[in-house]
Design a protein around this motif. Structure first.
Motif, PDB file in Angstrom:
ATOM      1  N   ILE A 142       0.833  -1.203   0.000  1.00 56.46           N
ATOM      2  CA  ILE A 142       0.000   0.000   0.000  1.00 56.46           C
ATOM      3  C   ILE A 142       0.871   1.257   0.000  1.00 56.46           C
ATOM      4  O   ILE A 142       0.664   2.180  -0.801  1.00 56.46           O
ATOM      5  N   LEU A 143       1.853   1.295   0.902  1.00 59.75           N
ATOM      6  CA  LEU A 143       2.714   2.478   1.005  1.00 59.75           C
ATOM      7  C   LEU A 143       3.565   2.679  -0.248  1.00 59.75           C
ATOM      8  O   LEU A 143       3.763   3.813  -0.696  1.00 59.75           O
ATOM      9  N   VAL A 325       8.221 -15.645  -4.522  1.00 58.79           N
ATOM     10  CA  VAL A 325       7.987 -14.242  -4.181  1.00 58.79           C
ATOM     11  C   VAL A 325       6.573 -14.074  -3.638  1.00 58.79           C
ATOM     12  O   VAL A 325       5.600 -14.417  -4.310  1.00 58.79           O
ATOM     13  N   ILE A 326       6.470 -13.532  -2.429  1.00 55.42           N
ATOM     14  CA  ILE A 326       5.180 -13.449  -1.746  1.00 55.42           C
ATOM     15  C   ILE A 326       4.228 -12.474  -2.421  1.00 55.42           C
ATOM     16  O   ILE A 326       3.016 -12.670  -2.417  1.00 55.42           O
ATOM     17  N   VAL A 327       4.746 -11.404  -3.053  1.00 56.07           N
ATOM     18  CA  VAL A 327       3.862 -10.432  -3.701  1.00 56.07           C
ATOM     19  C   VAL A 327       3.107 -11.095  -4.853  1.00 56.07           C
ATOM     20  O   VAL A 327       1.876 -11.008  -4.961  1.00 56.07           O
ATOM     21  N   ASN A 332      -1.691 -14.148  -6.826  1.00 50.12           N
ATOM     22  CA  ASN A 332      -2.229 -15.388  -7.380  1.00 50.12           C
ATOM     23  C   ASN A 332      -3.373 -15.926  -6.522  1.00 50.12           C
ATOM     24  O   ASN A 332      -4.438 -16.297  -7.028  1.00 50.12           O
ATOM     25  N   VAL A 333      -3.176 -15.940  -5.205  1.00 59.06           N
ATOM     26  CA  VAL A 333      -4.217 -16.427  -4.289  1.00 59.06           C
ATOM     27  C   VAL A 333      -5.447 -15.524  -4.344  1.00 59.06           C
ATOM     28  O   VAL A 333      -6.579 -16.000  -4.460  1.00 59.06           O
ATOM     29  N   ASN A 334      -5.214 -14.211  -4.275  1.00 58.06           N
ATOM     30  CA  ASN A 334      -6.331 -13.266  -4.264  1.00 58.06           C
ATOM     31  C   ASN A 334      -7.108 -13.256  -5.571  1.00 58.06           C
ATOM     32  O   ASN A 334      -8.293 -12.908  -5.601  1.00 58.06           O
ATOM     33  N   THR A 376      -4.419  -5.900  -3.521  1.00 59.60           N
ATOM     34  CA  THR A 376      -3.770  -7.088  -2.956  1.00 59.60           C
ATOM     35  C   THR A 376      -3.246  -6.793  -1.555  1.00 59.60           C
ATOM     36  O   THR A 376      -3.425  -7.591  -0.621  1.00 59.60           O
ATOM     37  N   GLY A 377      -2.602  -5.625  -1.389  1.00 63.05           N
ATOM     38  CA  GLY A 377      -2.090  -5.227  -0.077  1.00 63.05           C
ATOM     39  C   GLY A 377      -3.183  -5.074   0.953  1.00 63.05           C
ATOM     40  O   GLY A 377      -3.034  -5.495   2.102  1.00 63.05           O
TER      41      GLY A 377
END
Length: 534
Positions: A142-143, A325-327, A332-334, A376-377
């Motif tokens: 977000i930031l 990579v978590i981002v 992908n999950v969202n 996503t964030g």
């Protein structure tokens, strides 16, 4: 004949499941592709490597690693957390080709780690720390994406560090963006967020992925703003290399410099990359399993093997080191991904876009991609998660919050390390409080103190037991009962036997019940293992 029908039935079931999952995986792969594309380019730019190297790494992470991995939702590619290491290593080794050799060797080391069952390290990350890491990634997204959504940020798109390479920090970059925003970017990002939130609720048209609508809308609006005083400039758009012909394409590939194999610096860089990339991967895998709606568990040793093969392939083709990579994985999950086909397809889209439609890709505004990451964030750091962790108690909530703050102010690995320290503190405190329980039994005019030891008494319990024994009043009969104990640590046994040996000086009688002189660490019964495997 019956066996043949059985096989046929299983094949039909597999086809049905594949077809059913593809309805989710294909749209999800497009979302991951749109998120991964600028991230691959941004990480390559920040690493001092050719832009093509970032794309190669994304393709390898999507097609090669996902095919070999046991994770259904993890997405691999070049990681922002490795940019500082890569940038320094290229300069230290005196050239990009020598650096590529280090990437290949790092991959080989990861394969060895996988074969040696090094993936078990991932099982020791506390849940509170992993949840904190996920929330921190959400807040960071977000930031970090706000300036891009406002159309002002001179730093690369994939930067996740608090202190940026453009001599600003996260907060100063946001303040600067609000002072110098671009109207076109605000309109594009605002409408994109609205589409992402409300498009899925429209039943008849939501078969088209919302992010695809966002990209199309962004391109149309950027064209509409051209020729006005609000037109977007090149730095506010995706920019991938445009290749004209086969000769230009083949010229982009770079081979490692194998003549530097005896250089000790190469091996040190390779070991550094292997350790950092493996830790980031294990953290990411653990986090992805947490947010998997189906709650599947990834085999970590297999993941290290897949990452090792991926890094060797990436290095051989001129790419950067890669990790899970978590981002990208959270996107992908969202987006509703269900199987590894989503990650594989995202790699295919990266390759095809570079080969056939680079002109169209370069028309995508970064503002609409920033909107995808902002949403996503938001999903990663929702208020309900903080409430859930708070209700779990301070021993869970404090490491959770500390991890968030530490990741925001440092980076992923350092932040998790700080969170781990606080989690270990609470673990030690809990263990010190729970090695035993006791009760006072009255026998006539005498009072006996019965101390019943726990099932597992580890070294962490030594201090608590020692303090308790030292505080027993003189001339007391003490019964130390180990009936329920499967294992007592040698240091704890030594403390108990020493107490018994010296007790007579205080007039204390010590009786040991069912306490052995030596214990072996209990193992899972082979019959139970066999039953589990069957």
């Amino acid at each position: 004949m019956q066996n043949g029908n059985s096989i046929f039935s299983r094949l039909e079931v597999k086809k049905y499941i594949l077809k059913k999952n593809l309805k989710r995986d294909l749209p999800s792969s497009i979302v991951v592709f749109l998120v991964a594309l600028p991230l691959c380019l941004g990480v390559a730019l920040a690493s001092g490597a050719p832009l093509f190297a970032g794309l190669v790494t994304g393709v390898v992470g999507g097609i090669v690693v996902a095919s070999l991995s046991g994770s259904q939702l993890s997405v691999s590619g070049p990681a922002a957390g490795l940019t500082a290491i890569v940038l320094g290593a290229i300069g230290q080794l005196g050239g990009y080709q020598t650096f590529l050799l280090a990437v290949v060797l790092a991959g080989a080391m990861q394969i060895v780690l996988g074969l040696l069952k090094g993936g078990m390290i991932g099982n020791y990350f506390p849940s509170s720390v992993i949840e904190g890491m996920l929330a921190a990634i959400g807040v960071t997204l977000i930031l970090k994406q706000l300036p891009h959504a406002l159309g002002v940020d001179s730093d690369f798109f994939g930067d996740m560090s608090f202190f940026q390479t453009d001599n600003q920090n996260t907060f100063s970059a946001i303040g600067n963006a609000f002072s110098h925003f671009t109207l076109a970017a605000i309109v594009i990002s605002g409408l994109s967020i609205a589409v992402l939130l409300y498009w899925p609720k429209l039943k008849k048209v939501n078969v088209i992925p919302a992010p695809l609508i966002v990209v199309a809308l962004g391109i149309i609006l950027s064209i509409a703003f051209q020729g006005t005083g609000y037109a977007l400039n090149a730095t506010q758009m995706v920019e991938i290399p445009v290749v004209n012909g086969w000769s230009e394409l083949t010229g982009l590939f770079t081979m490692p410099n194998f003549s530097a194999i005896t250089d000790s610096k190469v091996w040190i860089v390779a070991a550094t990359i292997a350790v950092v990339a493996s830790l980031e991967t294990l953290l990411s895998i653990e986090a992805v399993d947490k947010i998997d709606p189906i709650k599947r568990t990834t085999p970590t040793n297999r993941e290290l093997l897949a990452q090792g093969v991926g890094n060797m392939a990436s290095g051989m083709l001129g790419g950067l080191p890669l990790t899970s990579v978590i981002v990208r994985s959270s996107a992908n999950v969202n987006a509703g991904g269900r199987t590894k086909m989503s990650a594989i397809f995202h790699g295919v889209w990266l390759l095809l876009s570079f080969l056939f439609i680079p002109g169209v890709i370069n028309m995508i505004p970064l503002a609409c991609l920033a909107a995808i990451l902002l949403v996503t964030g938001y999903k990663l750091t929702r208020i309900a998660l903080f409430q859930h962790m708070y209700h779990k108690g301070w021993d869970q909530f404090v490491p959770f919050v500390i991890t968030i703050i530490a990741v925001l102010l440092t980076d992923l690995l350092k932040g998790v390390a700080v969170g781990m320290l606080f989690s270990i503190f609470y673990l030690l405190r809990t263990n010190m409080r729970n090695p035993f329980f006791y009760k006072i039994q009255e026998e006539g005019t005498k009072k006996n103190l019965r101390i019943k030891l726990a099932e597992e008494v580890s070294f962490l319990n030594k201090a608590a037991i020692q303090v308790m024994l030292n505080n027993i009043p003189k001339e007391t009969t003490v019964i130390i009962d180990g009936t329920n104990s499967r294992y007592i640590d040698p240091d704890v046994l030594e403390t108990i036997f020493n107490f018994k040996h010296n007790a007579f000086t205080k007039g204390t009688i010590v009786i040991l019940e069912n306490i052995k002189k030596q214990y072996t660490v209990p193992k899972l019964d082979s019959k139970i293992i066999e039953e589990i495997n069957n």
